[in-house]
Enzyme design. Structure first.
Site, PDB file in Angstrom:
ATOM      1  N   LYS A   1     -10.436 -13.251 -11.590  1.00 11.29           N
ATOM      2  CA  LYS A   1     -10.097 -14.676 -11.727  1.00 11.29           C
ATOM      3  C   LYS A   1     -11.197 -15.575 -11.170  1.00 11.29           C
ATOM      4  O   LYS A   1     -11.632 -16.507 -11.830  1.00 11.29           O
ATOM      5  CB  LYS A   1      -8.768 -14.993 -11.007  1.00 11.29           C
ATOM      6  CG  LYS A   1      -7.579 -14.164 -11.477  1.00 11.29           C
ATOM      7  CD  LYS A   1      -6.291 -14.591 -10.787  1.00 11.29           C
ATOM      8  CE  LYS A   1      -6.242 -14.326  -9.299  1.00 11.29           C
ATOM      9  NZ  LYS A   1      -6.239 -12.879  -8.933  1.00 11.29           N
TER      10      LYS A   1
ATOM     11  N   ARG B   1       1.668 -18.348  -6.971  1.00 11.42           N
ATOM     12  CA  ARG B   1       1.908 -16.925  -6.720  1.00 11.42           C
ATOM     13  C   ARG B   1       3.385 -16.594  -6.594  1.00 11.42           C
ATOM     14  O   ARG B   1       3.748 -15.430  -6.421  1.00 11.42           O
ATOM     15  CB  ARG B   1       1.191 -16.524  -5.444  1.00 11.42           C
ATOM     16  CG  ARG B   1      -0.222 -15.942  -5.769  1.00 11.42           C
ATOM     17  CD  ARG B   1      -0.592 -15.108  -4.668  1.00 11.42           C
ATOM     18  NE  ARG B   1      -1.687 -14.227  -4.593  1.00 11.42           N
ATOM     19  CZ  ARG B   1      -2.968 -14.461  -4.653  1.00 11.42           C
ATOM     20  NH1 ARG B   1      -3.439 -15.608  -5.007  1.00 11.42           N
ATOM     21  NH2 ARG B   1      -3.827 -13.510  -4.414  1.00 11.42           N
TER      22      ARG B   1
ATOM     23  N   ARG C   1     -16.035  -4.737  -3.800  1.00 12.28           N
ATOM     24  CA  ARG C   1     -16.274  -6.109  -3.341  1.00 12.28           C
ATOM     25  C   ARG C   1     -16.263  -6.149  -1.811  1.00 12.28           C
ATOM     26  O   ARG C   1     -17.029  -6.893  -1.196  1.00 12.28           O
ATOM     27  CB  ARG C   1     -15.185  -7.027  -3.915  1.00 12.28           C
ATOM     28  CG  ARG C   1     -15.292  -8.479  -3.489  1.00 12.28           C
ATOM     29  CD  ARG C   1     -14.292  -9.360  -4.210  1.00 12.28           C
ATOM     30  NE  ARG C   1     -12.926  -9.175  -3.736  1.00 12.28           N
ATOM     31  CZ  ARG C   1     -11.846  -9.753  -4.284  1.00 12.28           C
ATOM     32  NH1 ARG C   1     -11.985 -10.527  -5.352  1.00 12.28           N
ATOM     33  NH2 ARG C   1     -10.654  -9.549  -3.790  1.00 12.28           N
TER      34      ARG C   1
ATOM     35  N   ARG D   1     -14.374  -9.862   3.517  1.00 13.60           N
ATOM     36  CA  ARG D   1     -12.950 -10.217   3.542  1.00 13.60           C
ATOM     37  C   ARG D   1     -12.149  -9.157   4.278  1.00 13.60           C
ATOM     38  O   ARG D   1     -12.247  -7.980   3.963  1.00 13.60           O
ATOM     39  CB  ARG D   1     -12.421 -10.396   2.112  1.00 13.60           C
ATOM     40  CG  ARG D   1     -12.818 -11.718   1.517  1.00 13.60           C
ATOM     41  CD  ARG D   1     -12.294 -11.872   0.110  1.00 13.60           C
ATOM     42  NE  ARG D   1     -10.852 -11.647  -0.019  1.00 13.60           N
ATOM     43  CZ  ARG D   1     -10.160 -11.939  -1.113  1.00 13.60           C
ATOM     44  NH1 ARG D   1     -10.771 -12.469  -2.145  1.00 13.60           N
ATOM     45  NH2 ARG D   1      -8.874 -11.695  -1.163  1.00 13.60           N
TER      46      ARG D   1
ATOM     47  N   ARG E   1      -1.048  -5.754  -1.496  1.00 15.09           N
ATOM     48  CA  ARG E   1      -1.297  -6.977  -2.278  1.00 15.09           C
ATOM     49  C   ARG E   1      -0.853  -6.770  -3.724  1.00 15.09           C
ATOM     50  O   ARG E   1      -0.308  -7.680  -4.350  1.00 15.09           O
ATOM     51  CB  ARG E   1      -2.787  -7.346  -2.214  1.00 15.09           C
ATOM     52  CG  ARG E   1      -3.194  -7.883  -0.834  1.00 15.09           C
ATOM     53  CD  ARG E   1      -4.695  -7.864  -0.622  1.00 15.09           C
ATOM     54  NE  ARG E   1      -5.420  -8.733  -1.534  1.00 15.09           N
ATOM     55  CZ  ARG E   1      -6.736  -8.667  -1.723  1.00 15.09           C
ATOM     56  NH1 ARG E   1      -7.470  -7.783  -1.067  1.00 15.09           N
ATOM     57  NH2 ARG E   1      -7.312  -9.491  -2.576  1.00 15.09           N
TER      58      ARG E   1
END
Ligand code: C5P
Ligand code: MG
Length: 191
Positions: free
Chosen positions: A14, A89, A128, A134, A146
């Site tokens: 996204k 969400r 990533r 993160r 998640r």
């Protein structure tokens, strides 16, 4: 005015796609995840509050997220439209967004979901995590949580917009350019 919800599980691309789309269509890109990360980086009260949830792969409470989103939308009265990335969400977040846009005489033009397999998502996020810094990208257990939260709480948002014929799904596997072209083909059909 185009108001796009870029939808899909964590790691579905996204954020990557939103940047190019915002430029091409002249839209304001709002990533609630990026907003939280910037608040956490500055160690604000909001950042501290959000960190307790984000570090476990859970959702920040709706009222906190909706308040932050509203402030960001209000800060751009000149916008030609928005790309919402990582928001809404939950169903209450979708309802709050609909009310906010109705109050501005506009509405969601469409929601596009990036369809990506679970194994690909886990691989992409772990990859990533090597460079993103993160705290929620490095632990497979948090990543799986998640994804589970996405299935339970976020996936119903697709059906919410499908009820008014506004939800679309595209293949999220392939090169960044291929996926970008698929997204543009769909956006160009929006009124
Ligand atoms: O969208 P992104 O994956 O960057 O979000 C990172 C984290 O921020 C989510 O896993 C969740 O903990 C939190 N978040 C949230 N509600 C949102 C957007 C993000 O709780 N609407
Ligand atoms: Mg993102």
């Amino acid at each position: 005015m185009i108001n796009l919800i870029l939808f899909g599980p964590p790691g579905s691309g996204k954020g990557t796609q939103a940047v190019g789309l915002a430029e091409k269509y002249g839209l304001v890109h709002i990533s609630t995840g990026d907003l939280f990360r910037s608040e956490m980086g500055a160690d604000t009260e909001l950042g501290k509050q959000a960190k307790a949830y984000i570090s476990k792969g859970e959702l920040v409470p709706d009222e906190v997220t909706v308040g932050m989103l509203k402030n960001k939308v209000e800060a751009h009265p000149e916008a030609n439209g928005f790309i919402f990335d990582g928001f809404p969400r939950t169903i209450p977040q979708a309802e709050a967004l609909d009310t906010l846009l109705t109050g501005k005489g506009t509405s969601i033009s469409g929601l596009i979901a990036l369809d990506v397999s679970e194994q690909e998502i886990v691989n992409r996020i772990l990859n990533r995590g090597k460079t993103s810094g993160r705290l929620d990208d490095n632990d497979e257990g948090i990543i799986r949580n998640r994804i589970a939260v996405y299935e339970q709480e976020t996936a119903p948002v697709f059906d919410h917009y499908a009820q008014s014929g506004k939800s679309w799904k595209i293949d999220g596997m392939g090169s960044i350019d291929e996926i970008f072209a698929r997204l543009c083909a769909r956006i160009d059909t929006f009124q």
